[in-house]
Motif scaffolding. Structure first.
Motif, PDB file in Angstrom:
ATOM      1  N   PHE A   6      -2.733   4.793 -35.835  1.00 51.64           N
ATOM      2  CA  PHE A   6      -3.518   5.928 -36.329  1.00 51.64           C
ATOM      3  C   PHE A   6      -3.570   7.039 -35.287  1.00 51.64           C
ATOM      4  O   PHE A   6      -3.360   8.221 -35.603  1.00 51.64           O
ATOM      5  CB  PHE A   6      -4.936   5.469 -36.670  1.00 51.64           C
ATOM      6  CG  PHE A   6      -5.879   6.591 -37.035  1.00 51.64           C
ATOM      7  CD1 PHE A   6      -5.920   7.086 -38.330  1.00 51.64           C
ATOM      8  CD2 PHE A   6      -6.714   7.153 -36.076  1.00 51.64           C
ATOM      9  CE1 PHE A   6      -6.782   8.132 -38.660  1.00 51.64           C
ATOM     10  CE2 PHE A   6      -7.573   8.190 -36.399  1.00 51.64           C
ATOM     11  CZ  PHE A   6      -7.608   8.668 -37.695  1.00 51.64           C
ATOM     12  N   PHE A   7      -3.819   6.681 -34.042  1.00 50.84           N
ATOM     13  CA  PHE A   7      -3.956   7.644 -32.953  1.00 50.84           C
ATOM     14  C   PHE A   7      -2.646   8.393 -32.714  1.00 50.84           C
ATOM     15  O   PHE A   7      -2.652   9.607 -32.494  1.00 50.84           O
ATOM     16  CB  PHE A   7      -4.387   6.919 -31.674  1.00 50.84           C
ATOM     17  CG  PHE A   7      -4.666   7.845 -30.521  1.00 50.84           C
ATOM     18  CD1 PHE A   7      -5.805   8.628 -30.494  1.00 50.84           C
ATOM     19  CD2 PHE A   7      -3.775   7.930 -29.454  1.00 50.84           C
ATOM     20  CE1 PHE A   7      -6.056   9.487 -29.435  1.00 50.84           C
ATOM     21  CE2 PHE A   7      -4.014   8.782 -28.395  1.00 50.84           C
ATOM     22  CZ  PHE A   7      -5.159   9.557 -28.379  1.00 50.84           C
ATOM     23  N   LEU A  10      -2.214  10.931 -35.434  1.00 49.45           N
ATOM     24  CA  LEU A  10      -3.139  12.051 -35.224  1.00 49.45           C
ATOM     25  C   LEU A  10      -2.632  12.986 -34.124  1.00 49.45           C
ATOM     26  O   LEU A  10      -2.554  14.202 -34.331  1.00 49.45           O
ATOM     27  CB  LEU A  10      -4.522  11.505 -34.871  1.00 49.45           C
ATOM     28  CG  LEU A  10      -5.674  12.537 -34.799  1.00 49.45           C
ATOM     29  CD1 LEU A  10      -6.999  11.863 -35.152  1.00 49.45           C
ATOM     30  CD2 LEU A  10      -5.790  13.145 -33.401  1.00 49.45           C
ATOM     31  N   ASN A  13       0.826  14.883 -35.051  1.00 39.84           N
ATOM     32  CA  ASN A  13       0.717  15.991 -36.001  1.00 39.84           C
ATOM     33  C   ASN A  13      -0.202  17.097 -35.497  1.00 39.84           C
ATOM     34  O   ASN A  13      -0.020  18.264 -35.865  1.00 39.84           O
ATOM     35  CB  ASN A  13       0.222  15.484 -37.361  1.00 39.84           C
ATOM     36  CG  ASN A  13       0.865  16.247 -38.509  1.00 39.84           C
ATOM     37  OD1 ASN A  13       1.912  16.856 -38.347  1.00 39.84           O
ATOM     38  ND2 ASN A  13       0.246  16.200 -39.672  1.00 39.84           N
ATOM     39  N   PHE A  14      -1.169  16.754 -34.679  1.00 47.99           N
ATOM     40  CA  PHE A  14      -2.007  17.779 -34.050  1.00 47.99           C
ATOM     41  C   PHE A  14      -1.126  18.703 -33.206  1.00 47.99           C
ATOM     42  O   PHE A  14      -1.220  19.926 -33.300  1.00 47.99           O
ATOM     43  CB  PHE A  14      -3.081  17.134 -33.170  1.00 47.99           C
ATOM     44  CG  PHE A  14      -3.994  18.119 -32.506  1.00 47.99           C
ATOM     45  CD1 PHE A  14      -5.171  18.524 -33.124  1.00 47.99           C
ATOM     46  CD2 PHE A  14      -3.691  18.656 -31.262  1.00 47.99           C
ATOM     47  CE1 PHE A  14      -6.011  19.453 -32.519  1.00 47.99           C
ATOM     48  CE2 PHE A  14      -4.520  19.575 -30.644  1.00 47.99           C
ATOM     49  CZ  PHE A  14      -5.695  19.974 -31.277  1.00 47.99           C
ATOM     50  N   SER A  47      -4.446  18.846 -45.950  1.00 51.36           N
ATOM     51  CA  SER A  47      -4.427  17.586 -45.204  1.00 51.36           C
ATOM     52  C   SER A  47      -4.208  16.393 -46.124  1.00 51.36           C
ATOM     53  O   SER A  47      -3.530  15.426 -45.748  1.00 51.36           O
ATOM     54  CB  SER A  47      -5.733  17.416 -44.423  1.00 51.36           C
ATOM     55  OG  SER A  47      -5.900  18.461 -43.491  1.00 51.36           O
ATOM     56  N   GLY A 150      -3.431   9.014 -40.040  1.00 48.25           N
ATOM     57  CA  GLY A 150      -3.611   9.672 -38.743  1.00 48.25           C
ATOM     58  C   GLY A 150      -2.984  11.052 -38.727  1.00 48.25           C
ATOM     59  O   GLY A 150      -3.549  12.006 -38.173  1.00 48.25           O
ATOM     60  N   SER A 151      -1.815  11.176 -39.367  1.00 48.00           N
ATOM     61  CA  SER A 151      -1.136  12.468 -39.455  1.00 48.00           C
ATOM     62  C   SER A 151      -1.992  13.486 -40.207  1.00 48.00           C
ATOM     63  O   SER A 151      -2.127  14.637 -39.780  1.00 48.00           O
ATOM     64  CB  SER A 151       0.212  12.289 -40.170  1.00 48.00           C
ATOM     65  OG  SER A 151       0.761  13.530 -40.533  1.00 48.00           O
ATOM     66  N   ALA A 153      -5.225  13.418 -40.497  1.00 47.59           N
ATOM     67  CA  ALA A 153      -6.380  13.716 -39.640  1.00 47.59           C
ATOM     68  C   ALA A 153      -5.993  14.702 -38.543  1.00 47.59           C
ATOM     69  O   ALA A 153      -6.765  15.605 -38.196  1.00 47.59           O
ATOM     70  CB  ALA A 153      -6.933  12.427 -39.033  1.00 47.59           C
ATOM     71  N   GLY A 154      -4.794  14.531 -37.978  1.00 49.75           N
ATOM     72  CA  GLY A 154      -4.322  15.449 -36.941  1.00 49.75           C
ATOM     73  C   GLY A 154      -4.141  16.857 -37.468  1.00 49.75           C
ATOM     74  O   GLY A 154      -4.501  17.834 -36.803  1.00 49.75           O
ATOM     75  N   LEU A 157      -7.648  18.374 -38.010  1.00 49.49           N
ATOM     76  CA  LEU A 157      -8.314  18.740 -36.759  1.00 49.49           C
ATOM     77  C   LEU A 157      -7.727  20.015 -36.165  1.00 49.49           C
ATOM     78  O   LEU A 157      -8.459  20.928 -35.768  1.00 49.49           O
ATOM     79  CB  LEU A 157      -8.202  17.592 -35.756  1.00 49.49           C
ATOM     80  CG  LEU A 157      -8.865  17.804 -34.382  1.00 49.49           C
ATOM     81  CD1 LEU A 157     -10.355  18.066 -34.546  1.00 49.49           C
ATOM     82  CD2 LEU A 157      -8.626  16.606 -33.478  1.00 49.49           C
ATOM     83  N   CYS A 158      -6.393  20.095 -36.112  1.00 41.91           N
ATOM     84  CA  CYS A 158      -5.745  21.276 -35.532  1.00 41.91           C
ATOM     85  C   CYS A 158      -6.034  22.530 -36.358  1.00 41.91           C
ATOM     86  O   CYS A 158      -6.369  23.580 -35.802  1.00 41.91           O
ATOM     87  CB  CYS A 158      -4.246  21.041 -35.435  1.00 41.91           C
ATOM     88  SG  CYS A 158      -3.364  22.368 -34.555  1.00 41.91           S
TER      89      CYS A 158
END
Length: 217
Positions: A6-7, A10, A13-14, A47, A150-151, A153-154, A157-158
């Motif tokens: 997941f990390f 994230l 893609n962030f 997203s 995770g992607s 979510a990234g 967030l960005c």
């Protein structure tokens, strides 16, 4: 392992959405012209689509990487997309911001750009292949689902930080929507020009190399 997968999705893609592109520049325009709430609707919709987009590309990464002319197609599609967005932004730069919008307009826009996002194809082909080859993530169904979450979510967030940044710039410097839209339009035109020049250069370079090689022989 699940958390790491997941990390990695994230973070990857962030980082992927940090450079200026059609998505984050469009988001800035939405934030400036329509407000932060409309921007959030765009981000959430985009997203959600990013989850499916990442999952599909990761599944098809090996096949896509074998397509010889894929990079050429992507460059011309991106040039056309940036040119279109630039023209739309340029033509609307003098229009005063509207006060009323369709309730689901930004959501529809986010979904549309989520699917029409060719720049992410080479990004995930390179990044995904690297991560799987070096066994940072597994290539099983569950692992790719978690990675795709995770992607998404990234991306969220960005883009959320981009929207906040646009909001801050507008309030801090009191820039007019005309100035901001003009600057974004110029960036779109510059990015379109970059892809066109890149394709022309790569098309000419092999011919020059052949001529030099022929002379040397």
């Amino acid at each position: 392992m699940i958390f790491l997968t997941f990390f990695l999705g994230l973070i990857a893609n962030f980082i992927g959405y940090i450079p200026p592109g059609n998505i984050n520049l469009t988001l800035i325009r939405i934030t400036i012209n329509r407000g932060f709430s409309q921007a959030i609707q765009f981000i959430v919709a985009f997203s959600c689509v990013e989850f499916f987009f990442t999952f599909f590309i990761m599944q098809a990464a090996k096949w896509l990487s074998a397509q010889v002319r894929l990079d050429v197609v992507i460059d011309w599609v991106m040039a056309a997309l940036f040119l279109t967005l630039g023209i739309i932004t340029w033509l609307s730069r003098k229009k005063p911001p509207e006060t009323k919008y369709s309730e689901h307009e930004s959501i529809k826009y986010g979904i549309l750009l989520g699917f029409v996002n060719p720049m992410q194809i080479p990004f995930w082909i390179i990044t995904g292949t690297y991560l799987i080859t070096h066994e940072w993530i597994l290539d099983g169904m569950l692992a790719l689902v978690i990675f795709s979450i995770g992607s998404a979510a990234g991306a969220f967030l960005c883009l959320f930080l981009y929207a906040r940044f646009a909001q801050y710039i507008q309030s801090k410097f009191a820039l007019s929507t005309k100035v901001i839209n003009t600057a974004i339009a110029i960036l779109f035109f510059a990015l379109a020009g970059y892809h066109v020049v890149k394709r022309i250069y790569l098309a000419i370079e092999p011919k020059e190399n052949k001529i030099i090689a022929h002379r040397d022989s």
